[in-house]
Design a protein around this motif. Sequence first.
Motif, PDB file in Angstrom:
ATOM      1  N   MET A 170      94.233 -49.289 -61.464  1.00  0.00           N
ATOM      2  CA  MET A 170      93.462 -50.360 -60.836  1.00  0.00           C
ATOM      3  C   MET A 170      93.764 -51.753 -61.398  1.00  0.00           C
ATOM      4  O   MET A 170      93.812 -52.725 -60.632  1.00  0.00           O
ATOM      5  CB  MET A 170      91.960 -50.050 -60.957  1.00  0.00           C
ATOM      6  CG  MET A 170      91.052 -51.090 -60.318  1.00  0.00           C
ATOM      7  SD  MET A 170      91.367 -51.391 -58.559  1.00  0.00           S
ATOM      8  CE  MET A 170      90.887 -49.825 -57.884  1.00  0.00           C
ATOM      9  N   PRO A 171      93.999 -51.921 -62.710  1.00  0.00           N
ATOM     10  CA  PRO A 171      94.321 -53.259 -63.215  1.00  0.00           C
ATOM     11  C   PRO A 171      95.502 -53.923 -62.516  1.00  0.00           C
ATOM     12  O   PRO A 171      95.548 -55.156 -62.414  1.00  0.00           O
ATOM     13  CB  PRO A 171      94.633 -52.999 -64.700  1.00  0.00           C
ATOM     14  CG  PRO A 171      93.789 -51.826 -65.059  1.00  0.00           C
ATOM     15  CD  PRO A 171      93.814 -50.965 -63.820  1.00  0.00           C
ATOM     16  N   VAL A 172      96.459 -53.140 -62.010  1.00  0.00           N
ATOM     17  CA  VAL A 172      97.602 -53.714 -61.295  1.00  0.00           C
ATOM     18  C   VAL A 172      97.131 -54.410 -60.016  1.00  0.00           C
ATOM     19  O   VAL A 172      97.596 -55.508 -59.683  1.00  0.00           O
ATOM     20  CB  VAL A 172      98.648 -52.623 -60.959  1.00  0.00           C
ATOM     21  CG1 VAL A 172      99.745 -53.189 -60.050  1.00  0.00           C
ATOM     22  CG2 VAL A 172      99.250 -52.056 -62.231  1.00  0.00           C
ATOM     23  N   PHE A 173      96.191 -53.798 -59.288  1.00  0.00           N
ATOM     24  CA  PHE A 173      95.630 -54.428 -58.085  1.00  0.00           C
ATOM     25  C   PHE A 173      94.908 -55.729 -58.444  1.00  0.00           C
ATOM     26  O   PHE A 173      95.020 -56.732 -57.734  1.00  0.00           O
ATOM     27  CB  PHE A 173      94.658 -53.468 -57.398  1.00  0.00           C
ATOM     28  CG  PHE A 173      95.319 -52.329 -56.683  1.00  0.00           C
ATOM     29  CD1 PHE A 173      95.797 -52.492 -55.386  1.00  0.00           C
ATOM     30  CD2 PHE A 173      95.486 -51.101 -57.286  1.00  0.00           C
ATOM     31  CE1 PHE A 173      96.414 -51.446 -54.713  1.00  0.00           C
ATOM     32  CE2 PHE A 173      96.099 -50.050 -56.630  1.00  0.00           C
ATOM     33  CZ  PHE A 173      96.571 -50.219 -55.340  1.00  0.00           C
ATOM     34  N   LEU A 174      94.181 -55.695 -59.550  1.00  0.00           N
ATOM     35  CA  LEU A 174      93.444 -56.894 -59.986  1.00  0.00           C
ATOM     36  C   LEU A 174      94.407 -58.012 -60.389  1.00  0.00           C
ATOM     37  O   LEU A 174      94.160 -59.185 -60.085  1.00  0.00           O
ATOM     38  CB  LEU A 174      92.520 -56.540 -61.150  1.00  0.00           C
ATOM     39  CG  LEU A 174      91.408 -55.524 -60.837  1.00  0.00           C
ATOM     40  CD1 LEU A 174      90.610 -55.197 -62.092  1.00  0.00           C
ATOM     41  CD2 LEU A 174      90.483 -56.057 -59.748  1.00  0.00           C
ATOM     42  N   ILE A 175      95.504 -57.655 -61.050  1.00  0.00           N
ATOM     43  CA  ILE A 175      96.497 -58.659 -61.451  1.00  0.00           C
ATOM     44  C   ILE A 175      97.141 -59.281 -60.212  1.00  0.00           C
ATOM     45  O   ILE A 175      97.370 -60.497 -60.153  1.00  0.00           O
ATOM     46  CB  ILE A 175      97.565 -58.031 -62.376  1.00  0.00           C
ATOM     47  CG1 ILE A 175      96.932 -57.685 -63.737  1.00  0.00           C
ATOM     48  CG2 ILE A 175      98.749 -58.976 -62.572  1.00  0.00           C
ATOM     49  CD1 ILE A 175      97.804 -56.830 -64.623  1.00  0.00           C
ATOM     50  N   MET A 176      97.421 -58.461 -59.191  1.00  0.00           N
ATOM     51  CA  MET A 176      97.991 -58.978 -57.936  1.00  0.00           C
ATOM     52  C   MET A 176      97.067 -60.010 -57.306  1.00  0.00           C
ATOM     53  O   MET A 176      97.506 -61.083 -56.874  1.00  0.00           O
ATOM     54  CB  MET A 176      98.235 -57.829 -56.960  1.00  0.00           C
ATOM     55  CG  MET A 176      99.397 -56.925 -57.310  1.00  0.00           C
ATOM     56  SD  MET A 176      99.545 -55.521 -56.162  1.00  0.00           S
ATOM     57  CE  MET A 176      99.919 -56.357 -54.628  1.00  0.00           C
ATOM     58  N   TYR A 177      95.782 -59.690 -57.243  1.00  0.00           N
ATOM     59  CA  TYR A 177      94.805 -60.606 -56.659  1.00  0.00           C
ATOM     60  C   TYR A 177      94.665 -61.856 -57.518  1.00  0.00           C
ATOM     61  O   TYR A 177      94.565 -62.983 -57.003  1.00  0.00           O
ATOM     62  CB  TYR A 177      93.461 -59.889 -56.511  1.00  0.00           C
ATOM     63  CG  TYR A 177      92.434 -60.616 -55.663  1.00  0.00           C
ATOM     64  CD1 TYR A 177      92.760 -61.755 -54.924  1.00  0.00           C
ATOM     65  CD2 TYR A 177      91.122 -60.142 -55.582  1.00  0.00           C
ATOM     66  CE1 TYR A 177      91.823 -62.404 -54.146  1.00  0.00           C
ATOM     67  CE2 TYR A 177      90.170 -60.793 -54.815  1.00  0.00           C
ATOM     68  CZ  TYR A 177      90.524 -61.916 -54.096  1.00  0.00           C
ATOM     69  OH  TYR A 177      89.583 -62.556 -53.329  1.00  0.00           O
ATOM     70  N   LEU A 178      94.690 -61.684 -58.837  1.00  0.00           N
ATOM     71  CA  LEU A 178      94.568 -62.806 -59.766  1.00  0.00           C
ATOM     72  C   LEU A 178      95.719 -63.794 -59.575  1.00  0.00           C
ATOM     73  O   LEU A 178      95.502 -65.010 -59.486  1.00  0.00           O
ATOM     74  CB  LEU A 178      94.555 -62.279 -61.205  1.00  0.00           C
ATOM     75  CG  LEU A 178      94.264 -63.296 -62.324  1.00  0.00           C
ATOM     76  CD1 LEU A 178      92.846 -63.816 -62.204  1.00  0.00           C
ATOM     77  CD2 LEU A 178      94.485 -62.654 -63.687  1.00  0.00           C
ATOM     78  N   VAL A 179      96.929 -63.281 -59.501  1.00  0.00           N
ATOM     79  CA  VAL A 179      98.112 -64.135 -59.301  1.00  0.00           C
ATOM     80  C   VAL A 179      98.024 -64.853 -57.960  1.00  0.00           C
ATOM     81  O   VAL A 179      98.303 -66.057 -57.861  1.00  0.00           O
ATOM     82  CB  VAL A 179      99.404 -63.296 -59.384  1.00  0.00           C
ATOM     83  CG1 VAL A 179     100.618 -64.124 -58.955  1.00  0.00           C
ATOM     84  CG2 VAL A 179      99.600 -62.765 -60.802  1.00  0.00           C
ATOM     85  N   ALA A 180      97.620 -64.125 -56.916  1.00  0.00           N
ATOM     86  CA  ALA A 180      97.483 -64.725 -55.580  1.00  0.00           C
ATOM     87  C   ALA A 180      96.462 -65.861 -55.603  1.00  0.00           C
ATOM     88  O   ALA A 180      96.678 -66.929 -55.006  1.00  0.00           O
ATOM     89  CB  ALA A 180      97.055 -63.662 -54.575  1.00  0.00           C
ATOM     90  N   SER A 181      95.365 -65.661 -56.307  1.00  0.00           N
ATOM     91  CA  SER A 181      94.313 -66.674 -56.381  1.00  0.00           C
ATOM     92  C   SER A 181      94.783 -67.918 -57.133  1.00  0.00           C
ATOM     93  O   SER A 181      94.477 -69.049 -56.742  1.00  0.00           O
ATOM     94  CB  SER A 181      93.067 -66.078 -57.057  1.00  0.00           C
ATOM     95  OG  SER A 181      92.000 -66.986 -57.019  1.00  0.00           O
ATOM     96  N   ILE A 182      95.540 -67.721 -58.193  1.00  0.00           N
ATOM     97  CA  ILE A 182      96.066 -68.859 -58.969  1.00  0.00           C
ATOM     98  C   ILE A 182      97.036 -69.676 -58.118  1.00  0.00           C
ATOM     99  O   ILE A 182      96.996 -70.925 -58.122  1.00  0.00           O
ATOM    100  CB  ILE A 182      96.754 -68.359 -60.262  1.00  0.00           C
ATOM    101  CG1 ILE A 182      95.709 -67.794 -61.229  1.00  0.00           C
ATOM    102  CG2 ILE A 182      97.528 -69.492 -60.938  1.00  0.00           C
ATOM    103  CD1 ILE A 182      96.294 -67.061 -62.415  1.00  0.00           C
ATOM    104  N   ILE A 183      97.902 -68.988 -57.369  1.00  0.00           N
ATOM    105  CA  ILE A 183      98.845 -69.692 -56.475  1.00  0.00           C
ATOM    106  C   ILE A 183      98.071 -70.510 -55.439  1.00  0.00           C
ATOM    107  O   ILE A 183      98.422 -71.661 -55.149  1.00  0.00           O
ATOM    108  CB  ILE A 183      99.783 -68.684 -55.785  1.00  0.00           C
ATOM    109  CG1 ILE A 183     100.730 -68.037 -56.802  1.00  0.00           C
ATOM    110  CG2 ILE A 183     100.594 -69.371 -54.674  1.00  0.00           C
ATOM    111  CD1 ILE A 183     101.541 -66.880 -56.239  1.00  0.00           C
ATOM    112  N   ALA A 184      97.002 -69.920 -54.889  1.00  0.00           N
ATOM    113  CA  ALA A 184      96.182 -70.634 -53.894  1.00  0.00           C
ATOM    114  C   ALA A 184      95.562 -71.890 -54.493  1.00  0.00           C
ATOM    115  O   ALA A 184      95.525 -72.943 -53.841  1.00  0.00           O
ATOM    116  CB  ALA A 184      95.091 -69.705 -53.359  1.00  0.00           C
ATOM    117  N   VAL A 185      95.065 -71.809 -55.724  1.00  0.00           N
ATOM    118  CA  VAL A 185      94.479 -72.989 -56.395  1.00  0.00           C
ATOM    119  C   VAL A 185      95.517 -74.099 -56.510  1.00  0.00           C
ATOM    120  O   VAL A 185      95.236 -75.273 -56.214  1.00  0.00           O
ATOM    121  CB  VAL A 185      93.943 -72.629 -57.799  1.00  0.00           C
ATOM    122  CG1 VAL A 185      93.536 -73.891 -58.558  1.00  0.00           C
ATOM    123  CG2 VAL A 185      92.755 -71.692 -57.706  1.00  0.00           C
TER     124      VAL A 185
END
Length: 429
Positions: A170-185
Motif C-alpha cells: 500500500m505505501p507504493v500507492f500512497l507515494i504515487m499519489y503524493l508525487v502526483a499531488s506535489i507536481i500539481a502544487v
Amino acid sequence: MEEVFKLKRATYHLWTFTISKLVSSFGAQVYSFAISFYILQLTGSATSFAANLICSILPRTLVAPFAGYAADKYSRKMIVIVAQIATTIAIGGLLIVSLTAGLSLAAIYTTTVILSLTSLFSGVTFSSSITGLVDETRIQKAMSLNQMSISFAAIGSPAVGGLLYGTVPMPVFLIMYLVASIIAVILESTMNFNLFAKRKEIVEGEEKEPMLQSMKAGFNYAMKQPLLKILIVISLLINFLFGAFQVGYSFILIEKLKIGAQHFGFTEGAFAIGMLLLSIYFSARKELKYPFLVSKWSIVTLGVIMGSIALPLIINMSYVVTVGFYILLMFIFGASMIVTNTPLQVMMQKMIEDDYKGRVLSILETGAMALMPVGMVLFGYLYDVLPAQIILIVSSVLLIGVMLIMARPSVVRSAHPELAKVTPQLEIK
C-alpha cells in the motif's frame, strides 16, 4: 502587445490546467481504487466500505456553501494551492502511519474526510476561475480538456491499480499519489488566476459582508436569473433521476443477467472511452452556436438510453449479444454525457458574474451531493420491491418529460433569441 501576452498566458494555462488535473485525478483515482480494495480485504465488511463513502460524500455536502463563499471572497490561487498542499500533507501523514504503525480504519477515514474537503475547495475554486485563466473564446476548450483529463484518469487508473494491487504494498500507492499531488502544487503555483478575471476589487477598510448574508446573496443572484435558475433545476433533477441508472445498471448486469466481471469491465470502459472521444472532439472544435438546444436533445437521448438498459430484461438475447449491446449503449451514454455537460458548463461560465461564480457553483455542488445519496437509497429500495425494467422505464419517461417541459421552446428562445428568426415555431409558448 499586452493582449498578445495574455493570449499566450491563456494557452499556457490551458495545458498547465489540463496536466495538473490529469496528474492529480490519476493519483486520486489510483489511491481510491487501492484503498477500496484494502478496506474490503482488511474487514470483509460492506459497512466499513460504505462508511468510507460517507466520509467522502457527507463533508462535501455540508461544507460546499462555505467553499463557494471562500472562492468568491478570497484569493482563488491561494485557495487552490493551500488545498493541494493540504492533500499532500494528508497523504504524507497516511504514508508515515502505514510505515510506522500500519494502516487502520480510523486513519483511512480521517484521510478520506480531509481529501474530500480539499478536493471540494480545489474543485469549486478551479471551476470558478476558468474565465480568469482563459479568454472567453476558449472556455469550451478548457472545459473539454478538463473533462478529457478526468476521462483519461478514469480509463487508466483502474488498469494501473489492478496491475499493481496485490503485487506492491500500500505505501507504493500512497507515494504515487503524493508525487502526483506535489507536481500539481508546482504547476498550479505558476498560474495567474486573475488574467482575464472581472472581479470587483476589494477596497481597503471597506466593511466586509457577513458570511451568511453573502451566501444568501449568491442564492438570490441565481434565483433572480430565470435561465440560470432553470439550468440549476435541470442539473439537480438529472442528478436525482440518474440514481435509477447508478443503482440499477450494476444490479441488472451482475445480479439479473449474470454478466462476468471482465465483460462488465468492458462496458464500463466503453463509457469512459465515449466520454474521452467526445471531450477530444469538443476541445478541437469551435464553440457550439446553440449550446442549450444541443444539451436539451442530448438529455432526451440520455433518457432513451436509460430506458434501453432494461431491454435485455424484456427481450431474450444471447450472452454475447447482451454484452455487445451494453458496450454500445454505454459508449453512446458516455458520449452523450459530454454533449450534455460541456455546453451547459460553458453557458454557466459565461452567464454567472465572476464575483458570484463560487457561490452559485457551490449551490449545484450542495444540491447534487445531497440528492445523490437520497436517490441511491430510494432507488435501492425500489429495486428490491419492483421489477427493474419498470423502474428504469418510468425514470426514463420522467427524465424526458422533465426536460421537454423545463426546456420548452419559449425557454430555448430566451437562451438563444437568434434561433427564433431561423425557426419561427420556437415562438410557441
